[in-house]
Design a protein around this motif. Structure first.
Motif, mmCIF file in Angstrom:
data_model
loop_
_atom_site.group_PDB
_atom_site.id
_atom_site.type_symbol
_atom_site.label_atom_id
_atom_site.label_comp_id
_atom_site.label_asym_id
_atom_site.label_seq_id
_atom_site.Cartn_x
_atom_site.Cartn_y
_atom_site.Cartn_z
ATOM 1 N N LYS A 176 29.903 26.680 21.509
ATOM 2 C CA LYS A 176 31.062 25.795 21.377
ATOM 3 C C LYS A 176 32.343 26.486 21.843
ATOM 4 N N ASP A 177 33.042 25.833 22.764
ATOM 5 C CA ASP A 177 34.330 26.309 23.289
ATOM 6 C C ASP A 177 34.237 27.703 23.934
ATOM 7 N N SER A 178 33.058 28.079 24.428
ATOM 8 C CA SER A 178 32.903 29.422 25.009
ATOM 9 C C SER A 178 33.397 29.497 26.446
ATOM 10 N N TYR A 179 33.333 28.385 27.183
ATOM 11 C CA TYR A 179 33.787 28.361 28.574
ATOM 12 C C TYR A 179 35.218 27.832 28.601
ATOM 13 N N ASN A 180 36.142 28.691 28.997
ATOM 14 C CA ASN A 180 37.559 28.340 28.958
ATOM 15 C C ASN A 180 38.148 28.343 30.363
ATOM 16 N N PHE A 181 38.389 27.147 30.888
ATOM 17 C CA PHE A 181 38.993 27.001 32.209
ATOM 18 C C PHE A 181 40.448 27.455 32.139
ATOM 19 N N LEU A 182 40.847 28.305 33.084
ATOM 20 C CA LEU A 182 42.181 28.905 33.044
ATOM 21 C C LEU A 182 43.250 28.087 33.763
ATOM 22 N N GLY A 183 42.839 26.932 34.311
ATOM 23 C CA GLY A 183 43.830 26.116 35.007
ATOM 24 C C GLY A 183 44.086 26.594 36.425
ATOM 25 N N GLN A 184 43.082 27.174 37.057
ATOM 26 C CA GLN A 184 43.263 27.667 38.429
ATOM 27 C C GLN A 184 41.994 27.455 39.245
ATOM 28 N N TYR A 185 42.187 26.957 40.476
ATOM 29 C CA TYR A 185 41.108 26.786 41.440
ATOM 30 C C TYR A 185 41.348 27.776 42.580
ATOM 31 N N ILE A 186 40.278 28.451 43.014
ATOM 32 C CA ILE A 186 40.409 29.474 44.049
ATOM 33 C C ILE A 186 39.336 29.264 45.122
ATOM 34 N N ALA A 187 39.767 29.259 46.381
ATOM 35 C CA ALA A 187 38.833 29.212 47.509
ATOM 36 C C ALA A 187 38.847 30.568 48.201
ATOM 37 N N PHE A 188 37.666 31.057 48.581
ATOM 38 C CA PHE A 188 37.504 32.353 49.257
ATOM 39 C C PHE A 188 36.822 32.106 50.596
ATOM 40 N N PHE A 189 37.285 32.782 51.640
ATOM 41 C CA PHE A 189 36.619 32.710 52.936
ATOM 42 C C PHE A 189 37.223 33.760 53.861
ATOM 43 N N SER A 190 36.597 33.956 55.012
ATOM 44 C CA SER A 190 37.072 34.933 55.993
ATOM 45 C C SER A 190 37.746 34.218 57.148
ATOM 46 N N ILE A 191 38.802 34.846 57.679
ATOM 47 C CA ILE A 191 39.486 34.336 58.858
ATOM 48 C C ILE A 191 39.606 35.471 59.876
ATOM 49 N N PRO A 192 39.789 35.151 61.167
ATOM 50 C CA PRO A 192 39.956 36.220 62.159
ATOM 51 C C PRO A 192 41.224 37.024 61.878
ATOM 52 N N SER A 193 41.135 38.317 62.081
ATOM 53 C CA SER A 193 42.309 39.172 61.903
ATOM 54 C C SER A 193 43.168 39.153 63.155
ATOM 55 N N ARG A 194 44.382 39.668 62.995
ATOM 56 C CA ARG A 194 45.299 39.821 64.113
ATOM 57 C C ARG A 194 45.698 41.290 64.228
ATOM 58 N N PRO A 195 46.050 41.747 65.437
ATOM 59 C CA PRO A 195 46.380 43.167 65.612
ATOM 60 C C PRO A 195 47.501 43.660 64.706
ATOM 61 N N ASN A 196 48.436 42.777 64.342
ATOM 62 C CA ASN A 196 49.576 43.207 63.525
ATOM 63 C C ASN A 196 49.374 42.986 62.033
ATOM 64 N N ASP A 197 48.159 42.606 61.621
ATOM 65 C CA ASP A 197 47.898 42.435 60.183
ATOM 66 C C ASP A 197 47.961 43.782 59.482
ATOM 67 N N GLU A 278 32.358 30.514 57.880
ATOM 68 C CA GLU A 278 30.959 30.301 57.505
ATOM 69 C C GLU A 278 30.662 30.755 56.080
ATOM 70 N N ASP A 279 31.672 31.357 55.426
ATOM 71 C CA ASP A 279 31.446 31.897 54.081
ATOM 72 C C ASP A 279 32.367 31.248 53.044
ATOM 73 N N PHE A 280 32.770 30.000 53.295
ATOM 74 C CA PHE A 280 33.681 29.299 52.382
ATOM 75 C C PHE A 280 33.030 29.076 51.019
ATOM 76 N N TYR A 281 33.821 29.335 49.981
ATOM 77 C CA TYR A 281 33.338 29.127 48.608
ATOM 78 C C TYR A 281 34.544 28.812 47.729
ATOM 79 N N MET A 282 34.425 27.835 46.861
ATOM 80 C CA MET A 282 35.523 27.468 45.969
ATOM 81 C C MET A 282 35.021 27.415 44.536
ATOM 82 N N SER A 283 35.824 27.917 43.606
ATOM 83 C CA SER A 283 35.399 27.971 42.209
ATOM 84 C C SER A 283 36.588 27.755 41.281
ATOM 85 N N ARG A 284 36.268 27.594 40.026
ATOM 86 C CA ARG A 284 37.275 27.507 38.977
ATOM 87 C C ARG A 284 37.411 28.873 38.312
ATOM 88 N N ALA A 285 38.634 29.299 38.065
ATOM 89 C CA ALA A 285 38.852 30.543 37.317
ATOM 90 C C ALA A 285 38.641 30.246 35.840
#
Length: 410
Positions: A176-197, A278-285
């Motif tokens: 009971k009440d063990s899973y506590n959503f923190l009010g945040q959604y987060i998406a993770f993925f890779s994008i191409p880098s740039r030389p000035n990053d 190709e590695d997109f993933y979204m979750s709840r914090a």
């Protein structure tokens, strides 16, 4: 005296499960281990994670320190970016944000997999999950989704904060009440880098709890991108995002474009990269807090037991080590329930030192208003310029001495 036999079933091939398998294989027990993973193959997704405190010592004992170092994300520090794209506060590696041991979750999971998969008493099964679980005083019987059934001496649910196995092990009052959503959604993925990053964790915020974060990868061709949407309060859910979470990645990407399309800074670059990722993933914090982790011959471990923002990997490694250590002391299979109880008695007092999140987090770090964002930025600027944080550095209450166990081949 004969060597006790122990047949172990672990659900989840992430961090805690394979780490537990590694240490169980180094006990004096005659152990056989089966790890199942719902994913059809080892996961390649996941954010940058860090290893701190006693978990670093455990990794050293596993002879994986250099391998972890060689897979360092190359991140040299953290910078906070304003709406003009300028850094107004910066913290070097080791200064609270970027730890000495930074690695992608998939890389650490792969190291643990490689350290265990070739063992004679070890078996990984991908694309499988638990349909049901029943236990008696003599053992536990697992029914798999593919229809087979098998009995084990110990069953461990290490399948993450949204664990499906948790409810098969623990009763309703415990859950009971063990899973506590923190009010945040987060998406993770890779994008191409740039030389000035830069080799920095770049953190940009906009009002309404929006954030765009870019972090370096060991692979110089890509960067890690993180899109965050934070609601005004813990537990508060966004109906549009909740619908997208149920409908899958394409709907999730659509909502992210709608919320962050005009957020500023690198929004257009990151959203364009998201479409090709190709590695997109979204979750709840979320934070998982349970009054009890064990039941008879079964237990929950890692994020399934105590998902804790920021130090989940450290806790997973430490808890796996101590669980294997307490099981190593059994004289026969009948001692398993007592060993699980001892594990909880040892680890819970250590865990509670770091279970509480900072007051108001994550909302205080992802403000809803321009005024709140200005106040946060002023505070970060003052702290970074004054270096006052150096007086309070350490391992955030997670330092303690590892218990001694009688390991073999360590």
């Amino acid at each position: 005296m004969s060597t006790p036999k122990l047949k172990v079933h672990i659900v989840g091939a992430g961090i805690a499960g394979p780490c537990l398998a590694y240490w169980l294989a180094r006990t004096h027990l005659d152990v056989s281990i089966t790890i199942i993973e719902r994913s059809p193959s080892p996961r390649v997704t996941g954010q940058s994670i860090d290893i701190r405190g006693p978990a670093v010592e455990i990794v050293k004992m596993m002879k994986l320190q250099e391998a972890v170092r060689s897979r360092h994300t190359t991140e040299e520090g953290t910078s906070f970016i304003d709406s003009s794209g300028n850094a107004f506060a910066q913290f070097d590696a080791g200064d609270s944000f970027t730890a000495e041991y930074e690695i992608l979750r998939a890389d650490l999971s792969q190291l643990f997999l490689e350290a265990t998969e070739s063992l004679d008493n070890m078996k990984y099964i991908f694309g499988e999950s638990v349909q049901s679980f029943q236990q008696t005083d003599r053992g536990g019987t697992v029914t798999f989704t593919r229809g087979s059934e098998e009995s084990f001496d110990v069953v461990v649910a290490a399948d993450g904060s949204t664990s499906k196995t948790r409810a098969m092990i623990l009763d309703e009052p415990t859950l009971k009440d063990s899973y506590n959503f923190l009010g945040q959604y987060i998406a993770f993925f890779s994008i191409p880098s740039r030389p000035n990053d830069p080799k920095l964790w770049q953190w940009y915020n906009a009002p309404k709890g929006l954030s765009i974060i870019i972090r370096p990868h060991r692979n110089s061709a890509t960067m890690g991108a993180y899109l965050c949407i934070t609601t005004p309060a813990r537990g508060q859910r966004d109906p549009l995002i909740e619908d997208a979470m149920e409908n899958g990645p394409e709907d999730q990407k659509r909502v992210l474009r709608a919320y962050l399309g005009n957020a500023g800074w690198e929004a257009k670059r990151v959203l364009a990269g998201m479409d090709d990722a190709e590695d997109f993933y979204m979750s709840r914090a979320a934070q998982v807090k349970l009054p009890k982790w064990t039941h008879g011959r079964a237990l929950v471990l890692g994020d399934a037991a105590f998902a804790t923002f920021g130090i989940g990997t450290t806790l997973a490694i430490e808890s796996a080590y101590i669980l294997a250590g307490e099981l190593s002391r059994i004289k026969s299979s009948s001692d398993v329930p007592q060993a699980l109880e001892r594990y909880e008695e040892v680890f819970r007092p250590l865990f509670v030192r770091s279970e509480e999140l900072p007051p108001g987090f994550p909302q205080i770090a992802f403000p809803q208003t321009a005024w709140g964002l200005w106040l946060r930025d002023i505070l970060l600027w003052l702290v970074s310029r004054s270096k006052v944080y150096k007086f309070f550095q350490g391992d955030s209450g997670i330092s303690w001495k590892l218990p001694n166990y009688d390991w073999e081949n360590v």
